[in-house]
Scaffold this motif. Structure first.
Motif, short mmCIF file in Angstrom:
data_model
loop_
_atom_site.label_atom_id
_atom_site.label_comp_id
_atom_site.label_asym_id
_atom_site.label_seq_id
_atom_site.Cartn_x
_atom_site.Cartn_y
_atom_site.Cartn_z
N MET A 74 0.54 -1.10 0.28
CA MET A 74 0.08 0.07 -0.10
C MET A 74 0.59 1.30 0.00
O MET A 74 0.38 1.95 -0.88
N ARG A 75 1.84 1.12 1.19
CA ARG A 75 2.57 2.36 0.59
C ARG A 75 3.68 2.48 -0.40
O ARG A 75 3.94 3.53 -0.74
N SER A 76 3.69 1.64 -1.53
CA SER A 76 4.61 1.36 -2.32
C SER A 76 3.89 1.78 -3.39
O SER A 76 4.32 2.55 -4.55
N LYS A 77 1.99 2.40 -3.58
CA LYS A 77 1.12 2.51 -4.34
C LYS A 77 0.99 4.31 -3.88
O LYS A 77 0.98 5.08 -4.91
N MET A 78 1.98 4.87 -2.77
CA MET A 78 1.97 6.46 -3.19
C MET A 78 2.67 6.61 -4.12
O MET A 78 4.07 6.43 -3.84
N GLU A 79 1.66 8.07 -4.25
CA GLU A 79 2.72 8.59 -5.69
C GLU A 79 2.45 10.41 -4.62
O GLU A 79 0.95 10.81 -4.81
N PRO A 80 2.96 11.32 -6.17
CA PRO A 80 2.58 12.52 -5.82
C PRO A 80 1.18 12.94 -6.31
O PRO A 80 0.92 12.57 -7.18
N GLY A 81 0.19 13.69 -5.03
CA GLY A 81 -1.61 13.80 -5.96
C GLY A 81 -1.88 12.80 -4.84
O GLY A 81 -3.12 13.19 -4.94
N THR A 82 -1.90 11.89 -4.37
CA THR A 82 -2.32 10.50 -3.68
C THR A 82 -2.76 11.39 -2.60
O THR A 82 -1.82 11.79 -1.53
N GLY A 83 -4.12 11.02 -1.93
CA GLY A 83 -4.27 11.52 -0.58
C GLY A 83 -4.02 9.80 0.33
O GLY A 83 -4.06 9.01 0.16
N VAL A 84 -3.41 10.41 1.85
CA VAL A 84 -3.13 9.91 2.56
C VAL A 84 -4.52 10.18 4.10
O VAL A 84 -4.37 11.52 4.43
N ARG A 85 -3.96 9.38 4.74
CA ARG A 85 -4.12 9.32 6.04
C ARG A 85 -2.94 8.77 7.25
O ARG A 85 -2.83 7.58 7.01
N THR A 86 -2.16 9.99 8.01
CA THR A 86 -1.58 8.69 8.79
C THR A 86 -1.87 8.39 10.03
O THR A 86 -2.97 8.34 9.97
N ILE A 87 -1.26 8.23 10.90
CA ILE A 87 -1.53 6.99 11.41
C ILE A 87 -2.51 7.78 13.12
O ILE A 87 -2.84 6.95 13.98
N GLY A 88 -2.08 9.47 13.45
CA GLY A 88 -2.16 9.73 13.62
C GLY A 88 -3.79 11.06 13.82
O GLY A 88 -4.82 11.03 14.08
N GLY A 89 -4.37 10.18 12.20
CA GLY A 89 -5.62 10.66 11.66
C GLY A 89 -5.96 11.60 11.13
O GLY A 89 -6.64 12.38 10.48
N HIS A 101 3.20 22.26 4.63
CA HIS A 101 4.12 21.16 4.57
C HIS A 101 5.36 19.98 5.30
O HIS A 101 5.93 20.96 6.46
N ALA A 102 4.66 19.02 5.67
CA ALA A 102 5.79 18.45 6.83
C ALA A 102 6.38 16.86 6.17
O ALA A 102 4.99 16.34 5.19
N HIS A 103 7.10 16.27 6.88
CA HIS A 103 8.28 15.04 6.87
C HIS A 103 7.23 14.31 7.45
O HIS A 103 7.78 14.38 9.29
N PHE A 104 7.19 12.59 6.87
CA PHE A 104 6.46 11.93 8.01
C PHE A 104 7.65 10.62 7.32
O PHE A 104 8.07 10.58 6.06
N ALA A 105 7.83 9.72 8.41
CA ALA A 105 8.21 8.16 8.55
C ALA A 105 6.75 7.66 7.76
O ALA A 105 5.83 7.76 7.14
N LYS A 106 7.71 6.52 6.39
CA LYS A 106 6.60 6.25 5.47
C LYS A 106 5.70 4.91 6.47
O LYS A 106 4.47 4.84 6.63
N ASN A 107 5.93 4.52 7.61
CA ASN A 107 5.67 3.92 8.43
C ASN A 107 4.03 4.31 9.60
O ASN A 107 3.42 3.64 9.54
N ALA A 108 4.26 5.94 9.53
CA ALA A 108 2.99 6.64 9.78
C ALA A 108 2.00 6.95 9.20
O ALA A 108 1.69 7.06 9.58
N ASP A 136 13.05 7.49 -0.66
CA ASP A 136 13.67 5.89 0.59
C ASP A 136 12.33 5.85 1.92
O ASP A 136 11.54 4.86 2.05
N GLU A 137 13.19 6.50 2.64
CA GLU A 137 11.92 6.46 4.07
C GLU A 137 10.82 7.59 4.54
O GLU A 137 10.56 7.33 5.95
N THR A 138 11.46 8.47 3.63
CA THR A 138 10.20 9.55 4.39
C THR A 138 8.85 9.72 3.72
O THR A 138 9.52 9.19 2.08
#
Length: 157
Positions: free
Chosen positions: A33-48, A70-77, A58-60
């Protein structure tokens, strides 16, 4: 060795194997699922937090929280990568277009016919008796009943 001792041990090992296998499957699905992320897609973080992906490293991942922020997040977030329709529905309140052929008014005549039957039978009240479905509800405290001070202690003594 006694079968009474061996059977619970085999059962415990089997349960542990199944649990580790399901955990590996969930990790694999999350990484896909995280590999499908590309610029322009919407996401929800683990914090909501809902945001739009601006850059994937690579990792962010760089997320745009709102215009110019803008904010940097870890991919695992990243908890979920959302589709465009779902992201717009949640964040902007834009409902997706309905496919043609669905008629939501098809059930309305049946409900109206029931109301007409009730009116003919004389069971229906006036419009003043029934609350309006579309009328807004006023939650102000000015309309709330205020308790009268009776002078009696509140703890019942």
């Amino acid at each position: 060795m006694n079968i009474g001792i061996l059977l619970p041990l085999i059962l415990i090992v089997g349960v542990m194997f199944m649990m580790s296998r399901s955990a590996k499957n969930r990790q694999r699905q999350a990484s896909e699922m995280r590999s499908k992320m590309e610029p322009g897609t919407g996401v929800r973080t683990i914090g909501g937090l809902y945001a739009v992906v601006k850059e994937v490293n690579d990792e962010t991942v760089l997320l745009e929280l709102t215009d110019g922020v803008h904010a940097h997040f870890a991919k695992n977030a990243i908890a979920t990568v959302l589709g465009e329709d779902e992201f717009n529905r949640i964040v902007h309140g834009i409902e997706p277009d309905e496919p043609e052929g669905l008629d939501h008014d098809a059930q309305a005549p049946a409900a109206d016919a029931g109301d007409a039957d009730a009116k003919e039978a004389g069971d229906a009240g006036t419009a003043e008796d029934a609350p309006a479905e579309d009328a807004p509800i006023d939650l102000s405290k000015s309309d709330a009943a205020t308790p009268q001070d009776s002078g009696a202690p509140r703890d019942g003594k």
